[in-house]
Scaffold this motif. Structure first.
Motif, PDB file in Angstrom:
ATOM      1  N   GLU A   1       0.836  -1.199   0.000  1.00  0.00           N
ATOM      2  CA  GLU A   1       0.000   0.000   0.000  1.00  0.00           C
ATOM      3  C   GLU A   1       0.870   1.248   0.000  1.00  0.00           C
ATOM      4  OE1 GLU A   1      -2.581  -0.237   3.336  1.00  0.00           O
ATOM      5  OE2 GLU A   1      -3.703  -1.973   2.566  1.00  0.00           O
ATOM      6  N   ASN A   2       0.280   2.337  -0.445  1.00  0.00           N
ATOM      7  CA  ASN A   2       0.932   3.653  -0.451  1.00  0.00           C
ATOM      8  C   ASN A   2       2.189   3.684  -1.314  1.00  0.00           C
ATOM      9  OD1 ASN A   2      -1.004   4.596   1.523  1.00  0.00           O
ATOM     10  ND2 ASN A   2       0.208   3.558   3.101  1.00  0.00           N
ATOM     11  N   THR A   3       2.153   2.961  -2.423  1.00  0.00           N
ATOM     12  CA  THR A   3       3.290   2.992  -3.353  1.00  0.00           C
ATOM     13  C   THR A   3       2.852   3.483  -4.729  1.00  0.00           C
ATOM     14  OG1 THR A   3       2.943   0.658  -3.963  1.00  0.00           O
ATOM     15  CG2 THR A   3       4.493   1.115  -2.167  1.00  0.00           C
ATOM     16  N   GLY A   4       1.714   4.141  -4.777  1.00  0.00           N
ATOM     17  CA  GLY A   4       1.165   4.585  -6.054  1.00  0.00           C
ATOM     18  C   GLY A   4       2.040   5.562  -6.813  1.00  0.00           C
ATOM     19  N   GLY A   5       2.857   6.327  -6.089  1.00  0.00           N
ATOM     20  CA  GLY A   5       3.685   7.322  -6.756  1.00  0.00           C
ATOM     21  C   GLY A   5       5.065   6.827  -7.144  1.00  0.00           C
ATOM     22  N   LEU A   6       5.352   5.566  -6.907  1.00  0.00           N
ATOM     23  CA  LEU A   6       6.686   5.039  -7.183  1.00  0.00           C
ATOM     24  C   LEU A   6       6.806   4.508  -8.600  1.00  0.00           C
ATOM     25  CD1 LEU A   6       7.461   3.049  -3.893  1.00  0.00           C
ATOM     26  CD2 LEU A   6       7.949   5.443  -4.429  1.00  0.00           C
TER      27      LEU A   6
END
Length: 205
Positions: free
Chosen positions: A176-181
């Motif tokens: 989770e929370n890796t959408g900007g990578l």
């Protein structure tokens, strides 16, 4: 079960006849000055933990960001992996296993140590050990717990037996929370163990 990779110190351990021959040959080469033990350790570490697993991590990262590639990987993993330049012996017939919140995949070779070298490099010592090979099938949840992976009881654990005909690559769930990578940053979150199924993707590999 220890899973800390290569270890030259086998004092007090039980080795197979083949392992004993390899150990004797290695000792002879070192004694005659043909092999530097430190260089050998570096070489093995590179193929166990860097070069090989980095290939698999790039496959997983691309599947995370590219739905079309993920679909191709599900349909024909061998061709999808070859398209990234990863091919060769021990990787001719690949199947990709996608983890979900409901299903966790785990790979073992109960017969010997069949392993997808083009995408994961050399198999770790624990993967080849008899305790892992036997117990992973009988009590996979307990084995995963020994690796520090405690899954919810509602998650099904499916164990796949790698063979000379078919080898598997686990596609762990994207954290989770890796959408900007980007792909390179995501690849750093994917460890060798997560692509065998004995860990989750997350912390930097």
């Amino acid at each position: 079960m220890p899973h800390d990779g290569h270890d030259h110190d086998h004092e007090g351990s039980e080795l197979s006849p083949l392992a004993l021959r390899v150990k004797a040959l290695e000792s002879l080469l070192v004694e005659k000055g043909y092999v530097d033990p430190a260089a050998l350790d570096v070489l093995i570490d590179t193929y166990e933990n860097k070069v090989g697993p980095r290939n698999g991590a790039r496959v997983v990262a691309k599947a995370w960001v590219d739905p079309a590639y993920a679909a191709w990987l599900k349909r024909d993993a061998t061709s999808a992996i070859v398209s990234l330049g990863y091919e060769g012996r021990q990787g001719e017939h690949m199947v990709a296993l996608f983890n979900t919140p409901q299903l966790h995949n785990m790979v073992v070779c109960t017969l010997c140590s069949c392993y997808p070298w083009p995408v994961l490099g050399l198999p770790p010592a624990w993967y080849k050990s008899m305790p892992y090979r036997s117990r992973a099938v009988i009590e996979p949840r307990a084995v995963l717990a020994e690796f520090g992976l405690n899954l919810p009881e509602t998650t099904e654990i499916r164990v796949w037996d790698s063979t000379a005909e078919v080898r598997y690559l686990v596609i762990p769930m994207r954290p989770e929370n890796t959408g900007g990578l980007g792909e390179d940053e995501l690849a750093a979150l994917i460890s060798r163990d997560s692509m065998i199924g004995t860990a989750l993707a997350g912390a930097a590999a």
